[in-house]
Design an enzyme around this catalytic site. Structure first.
Site, PDB file in Angstrom:
ATOM      1  N   GLU A  17       0.860  -1.174   0.000  1.00 37.36           N
ATOM      2  CA  GLU A  17       0.000   0.000   0.000  1.00 37.36           C
ATOM      3  C   GLU A  17       0.902   1.231   0.000  1.00 37.36           C
ATOM      4  OE1 GLU A  17      -2.652   0.065   3.286  1.00 37.36           O
ATOM      5  OE2 GLU A  17      -3.487  -1.922   2.870  1.00 37.36           O
ATOM      6  N   GLU A  54      -5.715   8.284  10.371  1.00 37.85           N
ATOM      7  CA  GLU A  54      -4.338   7.914  10.679  1.00 37.85           C
ATOM      8  C   GLU A  54      -3.909   8.389  12.063  1.00 37.85           C
ATOM      9  OE1 GLU A  54      -3.678   5.975   8.525  1.00 37.85           O
ATOM     10  OE2 GLU A  54      -4.509   6.666   6.639  1.00 37.85           O
TER      11      GLU A  54
END
EC number: 4.2.1.20
Length: 278
Positions: A48, A59
């Protein structure tokens, strides 16, 4: 058959697919492609590549810092596509772009999917894209041969899991905690039950788990009820520490990252970084 499908089909008995996440342009633009090749050599079944974004909502701090550093270097979405092109010169390992919908919509959905596919991207993961609002991206991704991965979490309803499984291609990404990437697995004692439950509803795609995995033991424990696992923050933290240590040579840094990837996949000891020769 797509590269990602071929990867899952090629896994050995009881082998778990390993996906590793890096942010494009982190720790600096020149380091990204060598790092991608290092984790590729270390056994990543797919990669990724994070598209830097100014407001990465899902995140935790490590990936927020990585994204901010990449943006400070001026990394743009076209730059990320060029990174993929450079990686593709020497590798056929599946690579998915992970990011947020705003830059994709600004670029143009069809144009982005076209250019991503031409660069060698295999799929997209957009955590803030609700499946019920994904028609345009689903159509464009399918038209250009891209997988489109959707996420589920411990608080996702059974009906939504079914919808995600119907909409997703490539795999379904089960986040192990309701929170940010890099969260502590110990804070979610019911994660095993959640993944067993999700396994019952994900019938059309492989199910992979991520968020909070730091070691091989974490990966094996968490992926007992899934087809594989994804590691991001732990890898970002290791890269950050290596590149901030002036005693480390570039070769040693890359070897250490490769060794960490190998540890996550197969449990080999984590290599000890070696200082620059005097």
């Amino acid at each position: 058959m797509s590269r990602l499908d071929e990867t899952f089909d090629a896994l050995g008995p009881d082998e778990k697919a390993m996906g590793l996440f890096l942010t494009d342009g982190f720790p600096n633009p020149d380091a990204t492609v060598p790092l991608l090749h290092a984790i590729d050599r270390g056994g990543a079944d797919f990669i990724e590549l994070g598209m830097p974004f100014s407001d990465p909502l899902a995140e935790g701090r490590p990936i927020q810092r990585a994204s901010a550093r990449a943006l400070s270097h001026g990394v743009t979405l076209p730059d990320t596509l060029r990174t993929v092109e450079a990686f593709r010169e020497d590798s056929d390992t599946p690579l998915l772009l992970m990011g947020y919908v705003n830059p994709v919509f600004k670029y143009g959905v069809d144009a982005f999917c076209r250019d991503a596919a031409e660069a060698g991207v295999d799929g997209l993961i957009l955590p803030d894209l609700p499946p019920q609002e994904s028609d345009a991206l689903c159509d464009a991704a399918a038209a250009h041969g891209l997988e489109l991965v959707f996420l589920i979490a411990p608080n996702t309803s059974d009906e939504r899991i079914r919808v995600v499984d119907e909409r997703a291609t490539g795999f379904v990404y089960a986040v192990s905690v309701t929170g940010l990437t890099g969260s502590d697995l110990a804070e979610t004692p019911s994660v095993d039950e959640y993944l067993m439950h999700a396994r019952d509803f994900v019938a059309q795609n492989p199910l992979l788990v991520g968020f909070g995995i730091k070691t091989h033991d974490d990966a094996m424990e968490l992926s007992r009820h899934t087809d594989g696992f994804i590691v991001g923050s732990a890898l970002i933290n290791r890269v950050e520490a290596l590149w901030e240590d002036p005693e480390r040579s570039t070769t040693d840094r890359l070897d250490t990252v490769e060794g960490f990837a190998r540890h996550l996949k197969s449990g080999t000891p984590v290599p000890t970084p070696q200082p620059n020769p005097a």
